[in-house]
Design an enzyme around this catalytic site. Structure first.
Site, PDB file in Angstrom:
ATOM      1  N   GLU A 181     -14.736  62.220  67.376  1.00  0.00           N
ATOM      2  CA  GLU A 181     -13.386  62.562  66.918  1.00  0.00           C
ATOM      3  C   GLU A 181     -12.339  61.971  67.844  1.00  0.00           C
ATOM      4  O   GLU A 181     -12.587  61.777  69.027  1.00  0.00           O
ATOM      5  CB  GLU A 181     -13.208  64.077  66.891  1.00  0.00           C
ATOM      6  CG  GLU A 181     -13.471  64.703  65.534  1.00  0.00           C
ATOM      7  CD  GLU A 181     -12.352  64.480  64.528  1.00  0.00           C
ATOM      8  OE1 GLU A 181     -11.529  63.550  64.693  1.00  0.00           O
ATOM      9  OE2 GLU A 181     -12.292  65.250  63.561  1.00  0.00           O
ATOM     10  N   ASP A 220      -7.636  69.526  67.008  1.00  0.00           N
ATOM     11  CA  ASP A 220      -6.400  70.300  67.093  1.00  0.00           C
ATOM     12  C   ASP A 220      -6.734  71.737  66.691  1.00  0.00           C
ATOM     13  O   ASP A 220      -7.292  72.487  67.476  1.00  0.00           O
ATOM     14  CB  ASP A 220      -5.386  69.621  66.161  1.00  0.00           C
ATOM     15  CG  ASP A 220      -3.979  70.143  66.302  1.00  0.00           C
ATOM     16  OD1 ASP A 220      -3.425  70.037  67.402  1.00  0.00           O
ATOM     17  OD2 ASP A 220      -3.429  70.652  65.311  1.00  0.00           O
ATOM     18  N   PHE A 254       2.873  65.855  70.075  1.00  0.00           N
ATOM     19  CA  PHE A 254       2.311  64.921  69.107  1.00  0.00           C
ATOM     20  C   PHE A 254       2.071  63.566  69.772  1.00  0.00           C
ATOM     21  O   PHE A 254       2.984  62.966  70.336  1.00  0.00           O
ATOM     22  CB  PHE A 254       3.229  64.767  67.899  1.00  0.00           C
ATOM     23  CG  PHE A 254       2.512  64.138  66.732  1.00  0.00           C
ATOM     24  CD1 PHE A 254       1.720  64.900  65.897  1.00  0.00           C
ATOM     25  CD2 PHE A 254       2.612  62.771  66.506  1.00  0.00           C
ATOM     26  CE1 PHE A 254       1.031  64.326  64.837  1.00  0.00           C
ATOM     27  CE2 PHE A 254       1.932  62.186  65.446  1.00  0.00           C
ATOM     28  CZ  PHE A 254       1.134  62.960  64.615  1.00  0.00           C
ATOM     29  N   ARG A 261      -1.015  52.887  65.692  1.00  0.00           N
ATOM     30  CA  ARG A 261      -2.454  52.960  65.991  1.00  0.00           C
ATOM     31  C   ARG A 261      -2.868  51.915  67.024  1.00  0.00           C
ATOM     32  O   ARG A 261      -3.832  52.094  67.746  1.00  0.00           O
ATOM     33  CB  ARG A 261      -3.280  52.745  64.718  1.00  0.00           C
ATOM     34  CG  ARG A 261      -3.145  53.867  63.688  1.00  0.00           C
ATOM     35  CD  ARG A 261      -4.266  53.756  62.653  1.00  0.00           C
ATOM     36  NE  ARG A 261      -4.031  54.572  61.472  1.00  0.00           N
ATOM     37  CZ  ARG A 261      -4.333  55.865  61.364  1.00  0.00           C
ATOM     38  NH1 ARG A 261      -4.857  56.508  62.390  1.00  0.00           N
ATOM     39  NH2 ARG A 261      -4.106  56.524  60.240  1.00  0.00           N
TER      40      ARG A 261
HETATM   41  P1  IMP Z   1      -7.383  69.732  62.865  1.00  0.00           P
HETATM   42  O1  IMP Z   1      -8.232  69.829  64.131  1.00  0.00           O
HETATM   43  O2  IMP Z   1      -8.118  70.089  61.630  1.00  0.00           O
HETATM   44  O3  IMP Z   1      -6.110  70.524  63.020  1.00  0.00           O
HETATM   45  O4  IMP Z   1      -6.919  68.229  62.636  1.00  0.00           O
HETATM   46  C1  IMP Z   1      -7.139  67.248  63.577  1.00  0.00           C
HETATM   47  C2  IMP Z   1      -6.702  65.925  62.971  1.00  0.00           C
HETATM   48  O5  IMP Z   1      -5.276  65.889  62.822  1.00  0.00           O
HETATM   49  C3  IMP Z   1      -7.057  64.782  63.907  1.00  0.00           C
HETATM   50  O6  IMP Z   1      -8.321  64.235  63.615  1.00  0.00           O
HETATM   51  C4  IMP Z   1      -5.924  63.808  63.696  1.00  0.00           C
HETATM   52  O7  IMP Z   1      -6.235  62.932  62.627  1.00  0.00           O
HETATM   53  C5  IMP Z   1      -4.743  64.678  63.304  1.00  0.00           C
HETATM   54  N1  IMP Z   1      -3.918  64.953  64.489  1.00  0.00           N
HETATM   55  C6  IMP Z   1      -3.829  66.119  65.171  1.00  0.00           C
HETATM   56  N2  IMP Z   1      -2.994  66.026  66.193  1.00  0.00           N
HETATM   57  C7  IMP Z   1      -2.524  64.754  66.202  1.00  0.00           C
HETATM   58  C8  IMP Z   1      -1.610  64.036  67.081  1.00  0.00           C
HETATM   59  O8  IMP Z   1      -1.058  64.538  68.071  1.00  0.00           O
HETATM   60  N3  IMP Z   1      -1.364  62.748  66.732  1.00  0.00           N
HETATM   61  C9  IMP Z   1      -1.950  62.140  65.666  1.00  0.00           C
HETATM   62  N4  IMP Z   1      -2.825  62.766  64.843  1.00  0.00           N
HETATM   63  C10 IMP Z   1      -3.114  64.065  65.106  1.00  0.00           C
HETATM   64 MG    MG Z   2      -9.185  62.427  62.924  1.00  0.00          MG
END
Ligand code: IMP
Ligand code: MG
Length: 180
Positions: free
Chosen positions: A96, A100, A149, A162
């Site tokens: 990953e 988050d 972020f 990216r």
């Molecule tokens: P979660 O853990 O389900 O909340 O989602 C995680 C996903 O959200 C990651 O794999 C990223 O694709 C996206 N994401 C979360 N935080 C960030 C960030 O700070 N920058 C860019 N993408 C993020």
């Molecule tokens: Mg991701």
């Protein structure tokens, strides 16, 4: 620094830590051929560097998903492209970019576990633990990061940044200015 994005984790630090993770994974999986599985697109830079820091034979495979529902950053996931390789009986290492809330990862881990791999471990470059909602055992963590972020090294804001070679913090005004 590029494009006015301040550095949070620089190129040298990324290279050093990814090298360490590669060495650790190579030791832990010695004698086996792990399948590195990742979700497009955010992990692509990390995966490119990590896979080359692993000194074992590996397989690679990708999934593509869309997230929908509130905030799009967790919750409901639809698999748009599934793995090409069967993983039953294989040692799967799920790669990953950032965990988050963990909701996306939780969903995908349950989905992969149902295919009965020999083992399934999670490796994330970034861990934003302060926002975690799902309790997941993460075996390999690159860095713990605060609730800001981040963009670069594969991570995007509305498909931009990216290719920044480092991890940077997106200025607040840019976050608001984007489309969709
Ligand atoms: P979660 O853990 O389900 O909340 O989602 C995680 C996903 O959200 C990651 O794999 C990223 O694709 C996206 N994401 C979360 N935080 C960030 C960030 O700070 N920058 C860019 N993408 C993020
Ligand atoms: Mg991701």
């Amino acid at each position: 620094m590029r494009e006015n994005i301040p550095v949070v984790i620089g190129e040298d630090e990324l290279r050093r830590r990814v090298g360490e993770l590669g060495a650790e994974i190579s030791r832990d999986y010695a004698g086996r051929i792990p399948v590195l599985v990742s979700v497009l697109k955010g992990s692509f830079v990390f995966l490119a560097d990590l896979s080359r820091a692993i000194t074992l034979p590996i397989n690679l495979d990708f999934m593509a998903i869309t997230r929908y529902g509130a905030g799009k950053r967790g919750g409901v996931v639809r698999i748009e492209k599934d793995l090409d390789l069967p993983i039953t009986g294989r040692d799967v290492l799920f790669i990953e970019d950032i965990v988050d809330t963990g909701l996306t990862l939780g969903y995908l881990v349950r989905n992969l576990q149902a295919r009965e791999p020999a083992s399934l471990a999670i490796c994330t470059l970034l861990d934003r633990r302060v926002r975690r909602l799902a309790n997941l055992p993460i075996r390999y963590i690159g860095f713990e990061v605060p609730d800001r972020f981040l963009v670069g090294y594969g991570l995007d804001n509305r498909e931009q940044y990216r290719n920044l070679p480092y991890l940077g913090a997106l200025p607040e005004e840019e976050k608001r200015a984007g489309t969709s």
